[in-house]
Design a protein around this motif. Structure first.
Motif, PDB file in Angstrom:
ATOM      1  N   THR A 119       0.851  -1.176   0.000  1.00  0.00           N
ATOM      2  CA  THR A 119       0.000   0.000   0.000  1.00  0.00           C
ATOM      3  C   THR A 119       0.889   1.229   0.000  1.00  0.00           C
ATOM      4  O   THR A 119       2.007   1.205   0.513  1.00  0.00           O
ATOM      5  CB  THR A 119      -0.956   0.015   1.208  1.00  0.00           C
ATOM      6  OG1 THR A 119      -0.203  -0.093   2.412  1.00  0.00           O
ATOM      7  CG2 THR A 119      -1.961  -1.128   1.119  1.00  0.00           C
ATOM      8  N   HIS A 120       0.371   2.288  -0.600  1.00  0.00           N
ATOM      9  CA  HIS A 120       1.153   3.523  -0.758  1.00  0.00           C
ATOM     10  C   HIS A 120       0.176   4.671  -0.915  1.00  0.00           C
ATOM     11  O   HIS A 120      -1.020   4.471  -1.034  1.00  0.00           O
ATOM     12  CB  HIS A 120       2.057   3.409  -1.992  1.00  0.00           C
ATOM     13  CG  HIS A 120       1.267   3.308  -3.252  1.00  0.00           C
ATOM     14  ND1 HIS A 120       0.893   4.405  -3.993  1.00  0.00           N
ATOM     15  CD2 HIS A 120       0.719   2.231  -3.883  1.00  0.00           C
ATOM     16  CE1 HIS A 120       0.178   4.011  -5.038  1.00  0.00           C
ATOM     17  NE2 HIS A 120       0.057   2.693  -4.994  1.00  0.00           N
ATOM     18  N   GLU A 121       0.688   5.863  -0.937  1.00  0.00           N
ATOM     19  CA  GLU A 121      -0.146   7.039  -1.197  1.00  0.00           C
ATOM     20  C   GLU A 121       0.375   7.827  -2.384  1.00  0.00           C
ATOM     21  O   GLU A 121       0.337   9.050  -2.387  1.00  0.00           O
ATOM     22  CB  GLU A 121      -0.268   7.917   0.047  1.00  0.00           C
ATOM     23  CG  GLU A 121      -1.310   7.429   1.030  1.00  0.00           C
ATOM     24  CD  GLU A 121      -2.689   7.193   0.426  1.00  0.00           C
ATOM     25  OE1 GLU A 121      -3.149   7.996  -0.420  1.00  0.00           O
ATOM     26  OE2 GLU A 121      -3.311   6.182   0.790  1.00  0.00           O
ATOM     27  N   GLY A 122       0.881   7.138  -3.380  1.00  0.00           N
ATOM     28  CA  GLY A 122       1.290   7.803  -4.604  1.00  0.00           C
ATOM     29  C   GLY A 122       2.622   7.346  -5.155  1.00  0.00           C
ATOM     30  O   GLY A 122       2.937   7.618  -6.302  1.00  0.00           O
ATOM     31  N   SER A 123       3.387   6.614  -4.364  1.00  0.00           N
ATOM     32  CA  SER A 123       4.726   6.208  -4.810  1.00  0.00           C
ATOM     33  C   SER A 123       4.730   4.867  -5.526  1.00  0.00           C
ATOM     34  O   SER A 123       5.774   4.442  -6.015  1.00  0.00           O
ATOM     35  CB  SER A 123       5.668   6.129  -3.609  1.00  0.00           C
ATOM     36  OG  SER A 123       5.248   5.092  -2.732  1.00  0.00           O
ATOM     37  N   GLY A 124       3.604   4.178  -5.579  1.00  0.00           N
ATOM     38  CA  GLY A 124       3.628   2.810  -6.081  1.00  0.00           C
ATOM     39  C   GLY A 124       4.561   1.994  -5.201  1.00  0.00           C
ATOM     40  O   GLY A 124       4.578   2.165  -3.983  1.00  0.00           O
ATOM     41  N   PHE A 125       5.355   1.149  -5.816  1.00  0.00           N
ATOM     42  CA  PHE A 125       6.315   0.349  -5.046  1.00  0.00           C
ATOM     43  C   PHE A 125       7.564   1.133  -4.659  1.00  0.00           C
ATOM     44  O   PHE A 125       8.395   0.635  -3.902  1.00  0.00           O
ATOM     45  CB  PHE A 125       6.743  -0.893  -5.837  1.00  0.00           C
ATOM     46  CG  PHE A 125       5.798  -2.044  -5.716  1.00  0.00           C
ATOM     47  CD1 PHE A 125       5.662  -2.743  -4.533  1.00  0.00           C
ATOM     48  CD2 PHE A 125       5.029  -2.437  -6.799  1.00  0.00           C
ATOM     49  CE1 PHE A 125       4.797  -3.809  -4.421  1.00  0.00           C
ATOM     50  CE2 PHE A 125       4.152  -3.508  -6.704  1.00  0.00           C
ATOM     51  CZ  PHE A 125       4.030  -4.189  -5.508  1.00  0.00           C
ATOM     52  N   GLY A 126       7.728   2.352  -5.187  1.00  0.00           N
ATOM     53  CA  GLY A 126       8.960   3.086  -4.913  1.00  0.00           C
ATOM     54  C   GLY A 126      10.142   2.233  -5.321  1.00  0.00           C
ATOM     55  O   GLY A 126      10.131   1.605  -6.375  1.00  0.00           O
ATOM     56  N   GLN A 127      11.159   2.158  -4.478  1.00  0.00           N
ATOM     57  CA  GLN A 127      12.320   1.303  -4.759  1.00  0.00           C
ATOM     58  C   GLN A 127      12.266  -0.003  -3.977  1.00  0.00           C
ATOM     59  O   GLN A 127      13.245  -0.752  -3.938  1.00  0.00           O
ATOM     60  CB  GLN A 127      13.612   2.051  -4.475  1.00  0.00           C
ATOM     61  CG  GLN A 127      13.844   2.383  -3.004  1.00  0.00           C
ATOM     62  CD  GLN A 127      15.122   3.170  -2.796  1.00  0.00           C
ATOM     63  OE1 GLN A 127      15.545   3.945  -3.646  1.00  0.00           O
ATOM     64  NE2 GLN A 127      15.748   2.956  -1.660  1.00  0.00           N
ATOM     65  N   SER A 128      11.091  -0.316  -3.408  1.00  0.00           N
ATOM     66  CA  SER A 128      10.993  -1.514  -2.562  1.00  0.00           C
ATOM     67  C   SER A 128      11.251  -2.806  -3.326  1.00  0.00           C
ATOM     68  O   SER A 128      11.812  -3.751  -2.759  1.00  0.00           O
ATOM     69  CB  SER A 128       9.638  -1.576  -1.858  1.00  0.00           C
ATOM     70  OG  SER A 128       8.583  -1.812  -2.771  1.00  0.00           O
ATOM     71  N   LEU A 129      10.888  -2.876  -4.596  1.00  0.00           N
ATOM     72  CA  LEU A 129      11.151  -4.107  -5.353  1.00  0.00           C
ATOM     73  C   LEU A 129      12.644  -4.285  -5.597  1.00  0.00           C
ATOM     74  O   LEU A 129      13.156  -5.408  -5.538  1.00  0.00           O
ATOM     75  CB  LEU A 129      10.383  -4.098  -6.675  1.00  0.00           C
ATOM     76  CG  LEU A 129       8.862  -4.100  -6.541  1.00  0.00           C
ATOM     77  CD1 LEU A 129       8.202  -4.042  -7.920  1.00  0.00           C
ATOM     78  CD2 LEU A 129       8.370  -5.289  -5.746  1.00  0.00           C
ATOM     79  N   THR A 130      13.346  -3.200  -5.827  1.00  0.00           N
ATOM     80  CA  THR A 130      14.803  -3.267  -5.962  1.00  0.00           C
ATOM     81  C   THR A 130      15.419  -3.763  -4.656  1.00  0.00           C
ATOM     82  O   THR A 130      16.294  -4.638  -4.666  1.00  0.00           O
ATOM     83  CB  THR A 130      15.373  -1.884  -6.337  1.00  0.00           C
ATOM     84  OG1 THR A 130      14.803  -1.491  -7.579  1.00  0.00           O
ATOM     85  CG2 THR A 130      16.890  -1.908  -6.425  1.00  0.00           C
ATOM     86  N   THR A 131      14.939  -3.234  -3.543  1.00  0.00           N
ATOM     87  CA  THR A 131      15.437  -3.676  -2.240  1.00  0.00           C
ATOM     88  C   THR A 131      15.123  -5.150  -2.014  1.00  0.00           C
ATOM     89  O   THR A 131      15.972  -5.897  -1.494  1.00  0.00           O
ATOM     90  CB  THR A 131      14.855  -2.808  -1.114  1.00  0.00           C
ATOM     91  OG1 THR A 131      15.202  -1.438  -1.361  1.00  0.00           O
ATOM     92  CG2 THR A 131      15.376  -3.222   0.246  1.00  0.00           C
ATOM     93  N   LEU A 132      13.933  -5.589  -2.408  1.00  0.00           N
ATOM     94  CA  LEU A 132      13.595  -7.017  -2.285  1.00  0.00           C
ATOM     95  C   LEU A 132      14.593  -7.876  -3.061  1.00  0.00           C
ATOM     96  O   LEU A 132      15.092  -8.883  -2.543  1.00  0.00           O
ATOM     97  CB  LEU A 132      12.196  -7.286  -2.826  1.00  0.00           C
ATOM     98  CG  LEU A 132      11.035  -7.282  -1.862  1.00  0.00           C
ATOM     99  CD1 LEU A 132       9.721  -7.462  -2.608  1.00  0.00           C
ATOM    100  CD2 LEU A 132      11.194  -8.329  -0.789  1.00  0.00           C
ATOM    101  N   HIS A 133      14.871  -7.480  -4.300  1.00  0.00           N
ATOM    102  CA  HIS A 133      15.839  -8.240  -5.115  1.00  0.00           C
ATOM    103  C   HIS A 133      17.217  -8.279  -4.438  1.00  0.00           C
ATOM    104  O   HIS A 133      17.905  -9.301  -4.497  1.00  0.00           O
ATOM    105  CB  HIS A 133      15.966  -7.642  -6.518  1.00  0.00           C
ATOM    106  CG  HIS A 133      14.828  -7.982  -7.418  1.00  0.00           C
ATOM    107  ND1 HIS A 133      14.690  -9.216  -8.024  1.00  0.00           N
ATOM    108  CD2 HIS A 133      13.762  -7.254  -7.830  1.00  0.00           C
ATOM    109  CE1 HIS A 133      13.599  -9.228  -8.757  1.00  0.00           C
ATOM    110  NE2 HIS A 133      13.006  -8.054  -8.651  1.00  0.00           N
TER     111      HIS A 133
END
Length: 177
Positions: A119-133
């Protein structure tokens, strides 16, 4: 088999730019929808020191944890949950990234497959998917589901569509069944 692991923060959340009280965090609400569809009970990622319930205080703590690259201690999860190869992993996007309790969890266990939802308020995933990888480099990370927190009441269709993509995926189907 699969598990739904979710970090969510009840208390206050932003709605149209203003803090409003909520009994159940937005990410938990999405996790509940996913759990209903998959007949799985979402499992909470719980920090040993609870986050403040007021939005301003939560932001202060979360910002400091991000700056310090802190790894907050978590309440233990059952080893069988952590060993599950398929994780539906839910979290709010904080400052454009994974919240630090999720990073703590990823230091404890390494899933084979991750299906992120946030969930977010406008950032989408931000850089969280990069951090997950970066945190689980050997995991297969599937396209995730970002939901604007202020729209979780209308998220059922998006959840259904997202899950439908994986009902035919042979890898996911094999791991979930």
């Amino acid at each position: 088999m699969a598990v739904i692991l979710v970090f969510s923060s009840p208390g206050e959340t932003l709605l149209r730019g203003r803090p409003v009280p909520v009994m159940v965090g937005n990410t938990q609400r999405v996790a509940t929808l996913i759990g209903q569809r998959l007949h799985l009970k979402p499992q909470a990622i719980v920090p040993q020191v609870p986050y403040p319930r007021t939005y301003a205080a939560l932001l202060t703590r979360a910002r400091q944890e991000q700056a310090d690259q802190a790894l907050p201690a978590l309440e233990p999860l059952a080893p069988a949950l952590l060993a599950d190869p398929v994780w539906f992993l839910g979290y709010p996007v904080w400052f454009g990234d994974l919240p630090r309790p999720v990073v703590s969890l990823l230091h404890q266990a390494h899933p084979k497959v991750v299906l992120p939802f946030a969930t977010h308020e406008g950032s989408g995933f931000g850089q969280s998917l990069t951090t997950l990888h970066q945190r689980v480099p050997t995991a297969q990370i599937y396209p995730g589901l970002p939901i604007r927190g202020s729209r979780v009441d209308r998220a059922a269709c998006a959840v259904d569509h997202w899950l439908q993509q994986y009902s035919t995926s042979s890898l996911i189907k094999k791991e979930i069944d």
